[in-house]
Design an enzyme around this catalytic site. Structure first.
Site, PDB file in Angstrom:
ATOM      1  N   ARG A  11      71.460  37.210   7.551  1.00 59.54           N
ATOM      2  CA  ARG A  11      72.398  37.322   8.656  1.00 59.54           C
ATOM      3  C   ARG A  11      72.192  38.624   9.410  1.00 59.54           C
ATOM      4  O   ARG A  11      71.234  39.343   9.171  1.00 59.54           O
ATOM      5  CB  ARG A  11      73.829  37.208   8.116  1.00 59.54           C
ATOM      6  CG  ARG A  11      74.072  35.863   7.437  1.00 59.54           C
ATOM      7  CD  ARG A  11      75.398  35.849   6.728  1.00 59.54           C
ATOM      8  NE  ARG A  11      76.484  35.729   7.682  1.00 59.54           N
ATOM      9  CZ  ARG A  11      76.987  34.575   8.118  1.00 59.54           C
ATOM     10  NH1 ARG A  11      76.490  33.436   7.691  1.00 59.54           N
ATOM     11  NH2 ARG A  11      77.980  34.558   8.976  1.00 59.54           N
ATOM     12  N   PRO A  38      77.619  22.333   4.682  1.00 54.52           N
ATOM     13  CA  PRO A  38      77.117  23.324   5.635  1.00 54.52           C
ATOM     14  C   PRO A  38      75.624  23.581   5.452  1.00 54.52           C
ATOM     15  O   PRO A  38      75.078  24.429   6.120  1.00 54.52           O
ATOM     16  CB  PRO A  38      77.927  24.570   5.271  1.00 54.52           C
ATOM     17  CG  PRO A  38      78.153  24.437   3.806  1.00 54.52           C
ATOM     18  CD  PRO A  38      78.211  22.962   3.500  1.00 54.52           C
ATOM     19  N   TYR A  52      74.105  30.625  -0.811  1.00 49.83           N
ATOM     20  CA  TYR A  52      74.793  29.401  -1.206  1.00 49.83           C
ATOM     21  C   TYR A  52      74.334  29.094  -2.622  1.00 49.83           C
ATOM     22  O   TYR A  52      73.116  29.007  -2.871  1.00 49.83           O
ATOM     23  CB  TYR A  52      74.413  28.231  -0.298  1.00 49.83           C
ATOM     24  CG  TYR A  52      75.056  28.279   1.071  1.00 49.83           C
ATOM     25  CD1 TYR A  52      76.284  27.664   1.292  1.00 49.83           C
ATOM     26  CD2 TYR A  52      74.440  28.923   2.126  1.00 49.83           C
ATOM     27  CE1 TYR A  52      76.877  27.692   2.542  1.00 49.83           C
ATOM     28  CE2 TYR A  52      75.021  28.960   3.379  1.00 49.83           C
ATOM     29  CZ  TYR A  52      76.248  28.342   3.586  1.00 49.83           C
ATOM     30  OH  TYR A  52      76.835  28.368   4.813  1.00 49.83           O
ATOM     31  N   ASP A  83      77.876  29.009   9.982  1.00 47.71           N
ATOM     32  CA  ASP A  83      76.584  29.197   9.334  1.00 47.71           C
ATOM     33  C   ASP A  83      75.488  29.665  10.250  1.00 47.71           C
ATOM     34  O   ASP A  83      74.560  30.318   9.820  1.00 47.71           O
ATOM     35  CB  ASP A  83      76.145  27.880   8.708  1.00 47.71           C
ATOM     36  CG  ASP A  83      77.140  27.431   7.666  1.00 47.71           C
ATOM     37  OD1 ASP A  83      77.620  26.308   7.802  1.00 47.71           O
ATOM     38  OD2 ASP A  83      77.412  28.224   6.770  1.00 47.71           O
TER      39      ASP A  83
END
Lengths: 626, 626
Positions: free
Chosen positions: B264, B351, B272, B73
């Site tokens: 990212r 996570p 999510y 993550d």
């Protein structure tokens, strides 16, 4: 008898000389995708500094007088910014020593010397890197070699130029597609001693072949200026000493003569030692005579000058030389805008302020984008006039500075007994006054077709003609602090910095929308349907006033955000560690402003939103029509 | 039928599993010069993220349940500091995305969601890097692979462990030179499908083989804790969207379920997405059933939750998965101090706070130097007790945090209609309160033989047991600002930080001189004539109070300056840009203090100059006699 083969070739730019000026040139052109070749007559790159016999080899491998140029003094703050713009600074920082502090020593009443004062080594408040880096020239050249190699360019060596001819046909000279320069090269194949002859046809030639430039002499360009009476010796060593400032740059005025200490990479130190003329000069011809001295003798002078501190070399002397300071500038820097000279080929001076390699690299940094534009067909040949205009003026300033500074450095110190000597106050004042100049940060190019000062008031603290200073900004989309200079890489593009003013203000939003329509109109500077040079030469960055807690980058008109990362705000980062000072530092008018940064990082123009015509004319003055 | 060959070998440490925990372990041991091997059963490193069919391959290549562990993550601030201490952070910064801001969205009175608030993504005032980095796990693993390769270590794969046996002989177990662990490995030669069998005799084995750890199961170690009811889906994509916070970490509480956005590298984003149990769980066995959903279905949920903003994936879905949150900790982390488990093998959790990879890497970072000391003969086996002591306590804290945070995240938002829901204030408060924990910065190891809190008062703001915080200091010899953390690399040495107090004070000079005599006496901790472990495990750094304008590094007793670069002062740099805050930040007693930093960067002890006996006892408690 060696056989001789003749081959013919053509190239956009032939660079003669692979020292710092030549490498900066070839690397920059290669990065821009220009067909470039670089040749050098030296057999060896540089002698290994840990080779105990190395200095002999260095002397053998270079012609007399090349020695000074052979081992550079350091990288100034502006040069570090320039290297960063090419992605080359990171490795310098890994390998180099940093000088942050200068120390001044003068005769002590008790005999010997004593610390009088310290001061920051660099006096340039806006420097991104407020220090100098020292690193042996071989390591700096290696950084360029590796970068060039990754783009498929290598130095041809040993290669001697034999003749150079420029076409006398005016039509050919005017044709940007023509190859009007003919250079005959001799390649020595060292393995068997054979020589290959090659005839190179070049669009442009850059002579970066040092103080004794063959290119300059072949073109009959004169050096103007004179030699001084100052004679200096230089020694590189790893010292054993109790001198507390051995890792600072030291200016030492002792009654035994002056001395300068330059700490270098690792534990190495360079000493500059003032000599009497009789110690090192052949009186019959006035030239340096290395046989009259030795590293041992130079060290003896240094030992006496540094008393009461001791200094010994712990191993072999890495390298040494002696030189007479000469202060000269070439009468012109180009012939027909087809052959250029750069670096030591254009200017020689004392190394005391560490300008040599810096001036050289900045010469070709100035030239690279201009050559690129002409070769790409993006600009008229006349753009190249600005090279001599900008760099010769700088070289003259450099010589004038050097005259003053050398005199102060080589002068005897003022003492009780010698009241006419140079006082510490006088010397330190000069050291700091010249800081903007010696750091390279203060250099300002005068008004020209690429430097337009009409609207200076719209960014009152940004000096048009000076380099764009660093500043931390925040990316609007992700609140990441970024350095503005990192958004201005040397990628041959002009950067169109749109300072929007307050993004949340309906008034400013209206102006932005209007500006977007005007610049984006068919045929406008940012017309999104346009294809070709004018679009490719511009990158738009938007810098707004806004709060990171509320800003929406999506509020900026699409014409001014080609990607989410291109929208910035002048706010501090989420932890208030940096940022939020751009508008104030630059003196941006609250109603917004457009700042045009040249591909070399210098501010080319400032304008209000209402001056779209002026901005378009600025580009029309040198750039090809879209 | 494949032929089978059996070979035998021995090794100091066998690491089973080459995910982040295993790689951190093997890389650290290799760096320390320990004979280490690392094996992994996975065929592929990681699927190429640009491979459109990649997610199928990822699912095929990993066993069910590995998926979550398969794609990490993010890297927390403390993990970035740790990577920096191994020289690995630079490349992370080049390749990773940085998250600086968190945005909180909640149901809007007009339907859909709206921005409620933003806050710094990291709440940890002393973090050197006050942000998180996100980068796909394959890229992070590649950094370790390259580092290990430069030291001659590579992952053996695909290799399956078949059996593990620990000697039952107490004398063997006590002998640091013995190889009491026997592991049978099966190497699959993929080209021809043949299998080689190898018997490895190891001094130590580290099982870093994931949530379904074979090592853990083979040793009969139980996981304690339970599964939750929370089911989440994960999708990686490059979005087309008008959502203004798409590059910030977003916690979205919508009436359609919760959602988290993690930007990212490049333009990629991870979503999510909270799911109902019926959407993704096989009701017959309570396990995740991927056939019940698809990336398309997950995106449909996300699209609804993000209204009124639109979001579309511009290409193929890079990767997706679904999982049920489980919260468990292994009952023990080691057997006989000879076999250890680390990473997901010891702890599983949601996570959502991005702890997985970070907890895993920090497990083995904690273990590496301890194993090294024992293998080198520098410390007793009992030092290894501190691994479970320190890391199991941390894992339990992590699960407790995760329970609270998952409940808040998965809970329904409070609205006009649903007053029992989670309010924004409640959620944000938890987000920030847990900041020290989630950033990794606040982690504090309890008192033990390597964490001695007796003299905490001599550095009142330095928490013994916490990591040594960053601080800019000035090198006395050259006024260069340096980051203290860069002087504390993970090189297996304890750092002896000598805070001298005012260097120019005769009183302090007297104390320093006395301390030098005491520590340098025959048999003393810093006895310069001593050879062997005790000297090799210590590096001395001297940090004085002094002015850069006058300080002389040569005034420090030679015992405390092995090199000119080891003397630092707590002063601002020559341009007043940084530095000068160490004594205040750390709360150093003006009479001076000694701070012992463990090889993993955690403060192990603080002591006054007068406590030389205590310092020597600290080392005697775990280290071999000199």
């Amino acid at each position: 008898m060696p056989t001789s083969l003749v081959k013919e070739s053509d190239v956009d730019v032939l660079v003669i000389g692979a020292g710092p000026a030549g490498l900066m040139c070839a690397n920059g052109l290669a990065k821009a995708g220009i067909k470039v070749r670089i040749v050098d007559q030296r057999y060896v790159l540089f002698v290994c500094v840990t080779d105990p016999g190395g200095f002999h080899l260095a002397i053998d491998a270079c012609r007399p007088g090349d020695l000074l140029a052979g081992r550079a003094d350091g990288l100034q703050p502006r040069t570090l910014e320039v290297l960063q713009s090419y992605g080359l600074a990171e490795r310098v920082f890994k390998e180099a020593n940093q000088m942050h502090m200068a120390a001044f020593y003068n005769p002590s009443p008790n005999g010997g010397i004593e610390l009088t004062d310290r001061a920051p080594d660099v006096t340039a408040p806006t420097a991104r890197y407020p220090f100098e880096c020292t690193l042996h020239q071989g390591a700096i050249e290696a950084i360029f070699h590796d970068s060039m190699r990754s783009m498929g360019v290598q130095v041809d060596r040993p290669t001697m130029p034999e003749s150079i001819q420029i076409s006398q046909d005016a039509d050919v000279l005017k044709d940007p597609e023509a190859y009007p320069v003919r250079v005959v090269l001799k390649h020595l194949r060292t393995a068997d001693g054979e020589i290959d002859t090659e005839v190179v046809h070049a669009k442009f030639v850059v002579g970066a072949d040092g103080a004794h430039s063959w290119v300059r002499k072949s073109l009959g360009i004169q050096m103007e200026g004179e030699q001084t009476d100052y004679v200096w010796g230089v020694v590189d060593l790893v010292p054993d000493t109790d001198f507390p400032d051995i890792r600072n740059r030291c200016a030492i005025h002792s009654n035994n003569g002056s001395c300068m200490i330059i700490p270098r990479e690792g534990d190495k130190v360079r000493l500059y030692i003032q000599l009497g003329r009789t110690d090192a000069v052949d009186s019959t011809n006035g030239k340096v005579d290395t046989s009259k001295t030795s590293p041992h003798k130079l060290m003896e002078v240094a030992k006496t000058s540094l008393q009461p501190f001791y200094i010994r070399n712990t191993g072999d002397i890495d390298w040494w030389t002696i030189y007479i300071v000469g202060q000269r500038v070439a009468s012109k820097f180009s012939v027909n805008n087809r052959v250029f000279i750069a670096g030591d080929a254009c200017h020689t001076h004392s190394p005391k302020a560490g300008q040599g390699m810096n001036a050289s690299m900045n010469d070709t940094h100035n030239l690279v984008w201009k050559l690129t534009y002409v070769i790409r067909g993006w600009a008229d040949l006349s753009l190249l006039d600005t090279y001599e205009f900008e760099r010769r003026k700088y070289a003259q300033d450099l010589i004038n500075f050097d005259k003053k500074f050398s005199a102060l450095f080589s002068g005897k110190p003022r003492t009780q007994e010698y009241q006419d000597g140079v006082s510490h106050e006088e010397f330190k004042k000069a050291f700091q006054t010249f800081g903007g100049f010696t750091s390279g940060i203060g250099i300002r190019y005068a008004e020209s077709l690429i430097t337009n000062c009409k609207y200076q008031g719209y960014a009152s603290n940004l000096n048009i003609g000076r380099r764009m200073p660093p500043q931390i900004l925040l990316r609007a989309a992700d609140s990441r602090p970024v350095e503005l200079q990192d958004l201005l890489p040397s990628d041959t593009r002009f950067k169109f910095l749109l300072f929007t003013g307050d993004i949340s203000s309906p008034l400013q939003q209206g102006k932005l929308s209007e500006l977007s329509q005007r610049l984006g109109r068919p045929g406008g500077l940012l017309d999104p349907t346009l294809v070709g040079s004018r679009r490719s030469m511009l990158e738009v960055l938007t810098i707004g006033v806004g709060s990171k807690w509320t800003v929406r980058y999506t509020d900026i008109p699409p014409l001014f955000r080609s990607h989410w990362s291109k929208v910035l705000i002048d706010d501090s980062d989420p932890h208030e560690r940096s940022g939020g000072k751009a508008y104030t530092s630059f003196g941006i008018n609250p109603s917004g402003a457009i700042v045009i940064v040249r591909p070399d990082g210098y501010v080319g123009m400032v304008a209000p939103f209402t001056a779209v015509d002026d901005i378009e004319q600025y580009f029309d003055s040198f750039a090809a029509k879209p």
